[in-house]
Design a protein around this motif. Structure first.
Motif, PDB file in Angstrom:
ATOM      1  N   GLU A  81       0.855  -1.193   0.000  1.00  0.00           N
ATOM      2  CA  GLU A  81       0.000   0.000   0.000  1.00  0.00           C
ATOM      3  C   GLU A  81       0.887   1.239   0.000  1.00  0.00           C
ATOM      4  OE1 GLU A  81      -3.938   0.343   2.355  1.00  0.00           O
ATOM      5  OE2 GLU A  81      -2.442   1.373   3.543  1.00  0.00           O
ATOM      6  N   THR A  82       0.651   2.141  -0.971  1.00  0.00           N
ATOM      7  CA  THR A  82       1.467   3.340  -1.081  1.00  0.00           C
ATOM      8  C   THR A  82       0.824   4.450  -0.277  1.00  0.00           C
ATOM      9  OG1 THR A  82       1.984   2.656  -3.326  1.00  0.00           O
ATOM     10  CG2 THR A  82       2.531   4.911  -2.709  1.00  0.00           C
ATOM     11  N   GLY A  83       1.631   5.142   0.515  1.00  0.00           N
ATOM     12  CA  GLY A  83       1.119   6.232   1.327  1.00  0.00           C
ATOM     13  C   GLY A  83       0.998   7.509   0.522  1.00  0.00           C
ATOM     14  N   VAL A  84       0.605   8.585   1.196  1.00  0.00           N
ATOM     15  CA  VAL A  84       0.447   9.886   0.569  1.00  0.00           C
ATOM     16  C   VAL A  84       1.824  10.471   0.278  1.00  0.00           C
ATOM     17  CG1 VAL A  84      -0.445  12.217   0.870  1.00  0.00           C
ATOM     18  CG2 VAL A  84      -1.726  10.260   1.775  1.00  0.00           C
ATOM     19  N   THR A  85       2.023  10.901  -0.964  1.00  0.00           N
ATOM     20  CA  THR A  85       3.294  11.510  -1.335  1.00  0.00           C
ATOM     21  C   THR A  85       3.052  12.923  -1.830  1.00  0.00           C
ATOM     22  OG1 THR A  85       3.172  10.567  -3.554  1.00  0.00           O
ATOM     23  CG2 THR A  85       4.380   9.300  -1.908  1.00  0.00           C
ATOM     24  N   GLN A  86       3.955  13.831  -1.468  1.00  0.00           N
ATOM     25  CA  GLN A  86       3.837  15.232  -1.845  1.00  0.00           C
ATOM     26  C   GLN A  86       5.134  15.710  -2.495  1.00  0.00           C
ATOM     27  OE1 GLN A  86       1.757  16.469   2.292  1.00  0.00           O
ATOM     28  NE2 GLN A  86       1.859  18.134   0.785  1.00  0.00           N
ATOM     29  N   SER A  87       4.960  16.655  -3.439  1.00  0.00           N
ATOM     30  CA  SER A  87       6.137  17.263  -4.062  1.00  0.00           C
ATOM     31  C   SER A  87       5.845  18.713  -4.404  1.00  0.00           C
ATOM     32  CB  SER A  87       6.528  16.487  -5.339  1.00  0.00           C
ATOM     33  OG  SER A  87       5.483  16.566  -6.293  1.00  0.00           O
ATOM     34  N   PRO A  88       6.858  19.579  -4.397  1.00  0.00           N
ATOM     35  CA  PRO A  88       8.212  19.297  -3.896  1.00  0.00           C
ATOM     36  C   PRO A  88       8.236  19.296  -2.369  1.00  0.00           C
ATOM     37  CG  PRO A  88       8.004  21.603  -4.486  1.00  0.00           C
ATOM     38  CD  PRO A  88       6.682  20.959  -4.835  1.00  0.00           C
ATOM     39  N   THR A  89       9.334  18.894  -1.785  1.00  0.00           N
ATOM     40  CA  THR A  89       9.427  18.880  -0.329  1.00  0.00           C
ATOM     41  C   THR A  89       9.736  20.277   0.208  1.00  0.00           C
ATOM     42  OG1 THR A  89      11.714  18.208  -0.518  1.00  0.00           O
ATOM     43  CG2 THR A  89      10.109  16.469  -0.148  1.00  0.00           C
ATOM     44  N   HIS A  90      10.531  21.017  -0.529  1.00  0.00           N
ATOM     45  CA  HIS A  90      10.856  22.396  -0.132  1.00  0.00           C
ATOM     46  C   HIS A  90      10.870  23.274  -1.379  1.00  0.00           C
ATOM     47  CE1 HIS A  90      12.749  20.007   3.084  1.00  0.00           C
ATOM     48  NE2 HIS A  90      12.558  21.047   3.853  1.00  0.00           N
ATOM     49  N   LEU A  91      10.448  24.514  -1.218  1.00  0.00           N
ATOM     50  CA  LEU A  91      10.615  25.469  -2.309  1.00  0.00           C
ATOM     51  C   LEU A  91      10.593  26.886  -1.768  1.00  0.00           C
ATOM     52  CD1 LEU A  91       7.392  25.618  -4.498  1.00  0.00           C
ATOM     53  CD2 LEU A  91       7.442  24.660  -2.206  1.00  0.00           C
ATOM     54  N   ILE A  92      11.249  27.759  -2.517  1.00  0.00           N
ATOM     55  CA  ILE A  92      11.334  29.169  -2.149  1.00  0.00           C
ATOM     56  C   ILE A  92      10.778  29.996  -3.294  1.00  0.00           C
ATOM     57  CG2 ILE A  92      12.873  31.077  -1.534  1.00  0.00           C
ATOM     58  CD1 ILE A  92      14.833  28.972  -0.447  1.00  0.00           C
ATOM     59  N   LYS A  93       9.890  30.922  -2.954  1.00  0.00           N
ATOM     60  CA  LYS A  93       9.289  31.817  -3.943  1.00  0.00           C
ATOM     61  C   LYS A  93       9.400  33.248  -3.436  1.00  0.00           C
ATOM     62  CE  LYS A  93       7.480  28.871  -6.972  1.00  0.00           C
ATOM     63  NZ  LYS A  93       7.723  28.952  -8.445  1.00  0.00           N
ATOM     64  N   THR A  94       9.129  34.187  -4.323  1.00  0.00           N
ATOM     65  CA  THR A  94       9.086  35.592  -3.907  1.00  0.00           C
ATOM     66  C   THR A  94       7.654  36.092  -3.941  1.00  0.00           C
ATOM     67  OG1 THR A  94       9.576  36.289  -6.153  1.00  0.00           O
ATOM     68  CG2 THR A  94      11.442  36.099  -4.640  1.00  0.00           C
ATOM     69  N   ARG A  95       7.423  37.153  -3.220  1.00  0.00           N
ATOM     70  CA  ARG A  95       6.079  37.758  -3.138  1.00  0.00           C
ATOM     71  C   ARG A  95       5.525  38.019  -4.528  1.00  0.00           C
ATOM     72  NH1 ARG A  95       5.893  42.984   0.509  1.00  0.00           N
ATOM     73  NH2 ARG A  95       7.922  43.158  -0.472  1.00  0.00           N
ATOM     74  N   GLY A  96       4.258  37.707  -4.717  1.00  0.00           N
ATOM     75  CA  GLY A  96       3.606  37.965  -5.990  1.00  0.00           C
ATOM     76  C   GLY A  96       3.651  36.796  -6.960  1.00  0.00           C
ATOM     77  N   GLN A  97       4.567  35.863  -6.710  1.00  0.00           N
ATOM     78  CA  GLN A  97       4.654  34.702  -7.598  1.00  0.00           C
ATOM     79  C   GLN A  97       3.522  33.725  -7.333  1.00  0.00           C
ATOM     80  OE1 GLN A  97       8.811  33.303  -6.999  1.00  0.00           O
ATOM     81  NE2 GLN A  97       9.089  33.779  -9.169  1.00  0.00           N
ATOM     82  N   GLN A  98       3.474  32.692  -8.163  1.00  0.00           N
ATOM     83  CA  GLN A  98       2.470  31.649  -8.046  1.00  0.00           C
ATOM     84  C   GLN A  98       3.191  30.324  -7.752  1.00  0.00           C
ATOM     85  OE1 GLN A  98       2.101  29.189 -10.755  1.00  0.00           O
ATOM     86  NE2 GLN A  98       0.384  28.128  -9.821  1.00  0.00           N
ATOM     87  N   VAL A  99       2.500  29.418  -7.071  1.00  0.00           N
ATOM     88  CA  VAL A  99       3.107  28.131  -6.747  1.00  0.00           C
ATOM     89  C   VAL A  99       2.087  27.009  -6.927  1.00  0.00           C
ATOM     90  CG1 VAL A  99       2.522  28.160  -4.285  1.00  0.00           C
ATOM     91  CG2 VAL A  99       4.541  26.916  -5.050  1.00  0.00           C
ATOM     92  N   THR A 100       2.576  25.850  -7.350  1.00  0.00           N
ATOM     93  CA  THR A 100       1.738  24.652  -7.457  1.00  0.00           C
ATOM     94  C   THR A 100       2.372  23.532  -6.659  1.00  0.00           C
ATOM     95  OG1 THR A 100       0.926  25.233  -9.666  1.00  0.00           O
ATOM     96  CG2 THR A 100       0.765  22.918  -9.008  1.00  0.00           C
ATOM     97  N   LEU A 101       1.606  22.960  -5.765  1.00  0.00           N
ATOM     98  CA  LEU A 101       2.054  21.832  -4.957  1.00  0.00           C
ATOM     99  C   LEU A 101       1.247  20.611  -5.359  1.00  0.00           C
ATOM    100  CD1 LEU A 101       2.101  23.653  -1.491  1.00  0.00           C
ATOM    101  CD2 LEU A 101       3.929  23.486  -3.181  1.00  0.00           C
ATOM    102  N   ARG A 102       1.902  19.450  -5.304  1.00  0.00           N
ATOM    103  CA  ARG A 102       1.268  18.237  -5.801  1.00  0.00           C
ATOM    104  C   ARG A 102       1.158  17.166  -4.727  1.00  0.00           C
ATOM    105  NH1 ARG A 102       4.122  20.649  -9.788  1.00  0.00           N
ATOM    106  NH2 ARG A 102       2.959  21.048 -11.717  1.00  0.00           N
ATOM    107  N   CYS A 103       0.144  16.320  -4.896  1.00  0.00           N
ATOM    108  CA  CYS A 103      -0.120  15.294  -3.897  1.00  0.00           C
ATOM    109  C   CYS A 103      -0.677  14.053  -4.583  1.00  0.00           C
ATOM    110  CB  CYS A 103      -1.128  15.826  -2.867  1.00  0.00           C
ATOM    111  SG  CYS A 103      -1.764  14.585  -1.725  1.00  0.00           S
ATOM    112  N   SER A 104      -0.136  12.909  -4.241  1.00  0.00           N
ATOM    113  CA  SER A 104      -0.705  11.633  -4.670  1.00  0.00           C
ATOM    114  C   SER A 104      -1.339  10.974  -3.458  1.00  0.00           C
ATOM    115  CB  SER A 104       0.378  10.713  -5.240  1.00  0.00           C
ATOM    116  OG  SER A 104       0.883  11.250  -6.430  1.00  0.00           O
ATOM    117  N   SER A 105      -2.601  10.636  -3.587  1.00  0.00           N
ATOM    118  CA  SER A 105      -3.312  10.090  -2.437  1.00  0.00           C
ATOM    119  C   SER A 105      -2.924   8.635  -2.199  1.00  0.00           C
ATOM    120  CB  SER A 105      -4.824  10.206  -2.640  1.00  0.00           C
ATOM    121  OG  SER A 105      -5.219   9.474  -3.781  1.00  0.00           O
TER     122      SER A 105
END
Lengths: 111, 115
Positions: free
Chosen positions: B1-25
């Motif tokens: 059984e595969t657990g929940v996985t998320q990516s990326p583990t760390h990221l740095i952005k600046t104000r005003g930018q956009q970000v997308t985080l991912r998750c596999s259930s």
């Protein structure tokens, strides 16, 4: 609005001593309460839920609606109980199930 | 059984930018929830997805949005990043099939820093 309060940020007890982590809640509906735990370098995981009325790893928690509390207790603490503990209230609204978490209590068991 | 996985583990952005985080259930789970955990705080409910639709939202502005895909994986998008968006973002999966125990299975999180 629902709210969960854990008054202690840090609780330190000696091995073998009793442990009680406090949790109070406010919610207008019928509450469903949980304790989640996060051990060092592990992910957040369910410890127990009030509906099951079970004892997990020696921990128990009783829902007291009169005092709006759900304190977590263990009679004899063990070193492996050291972890971050979160009390959570489940609410249902608009078809979603969300959990409202308290800020957590860091439990340290000293040898 | 595969657990929940998320990516990326760390990221740095600046104000005003956009970000997308991912998750596999987790295998067999059809519901995904996202939580924001600021430093020293408990996780805060952002929203939940079920059958590819948003199924409830916490107290977060519309610039927090998400998607769920047919394989039940999910994305969290945050637009116009603010400094206060710096936090650990947790994904949790659960199953609506049968008795819903309310148990959530969490990933390890994506730590976002906004400069």
């Amino acid at each position: 609005a629902q709210r969960v309060t854990q008054p202690e940020k840090l609780l330190s007890v000696f091995k073998g001593a009793p442990v009680e982590l406090k949790c109070n809640y406010s919610y207008s509906g019928s509450p469903e309460l949980f304790w989640y735990v996060q051990y060092s370098r592990q992910r957040l995981q369910l410890l127990l839920r009030h509906i099951s009325r079970e004892s997990i790893k020696g921990f128990t928690a009783d829902l007291n609606k009169g005092e709006t509390s759900f304190h977590l207790k263990k009679p004899f603490a063990q070193e492996e109980d050291s972890a971050m503990y979160y009390c959570a209230l489940r609410y249902s609204g608009g078809g979603a199930d969300g959990l409202t978490f308290g800020k957590g209590t860091h439990l340290i068991i000293q040898p | 059984e595969t657990g929940v996985t998320q990516s990326p583990t760390h990221l740095i952005k600046t104000r005003g930018q956009q970000v997308t985080l991912r998750c596999s259930s987790q295998s067999g789970h059809n519901t995904v929830s996202w939580y924001q955990q600021a430093l020293g705080q408990g996780p805060q409910f952002i929203f939940q997805y079920y059958r590819e639709e948003e199924n409830g939202r916490g107290n977060f502005p519309p610039r927090f949005s998400g998607l769920q895909f047919p394989n039940y994986s999910s994305e969290l998008n945050v637009n116009a990043l603010e400094l206060d968006d710096s936090a650990l973002y947790l994904c949790a999966s659960s199953s609506r099939v049968g008795a819903n125990t309310g148990e959530l299975f969490f990933g390890e999180g994506s730590r976002l820093t906004v400069l």
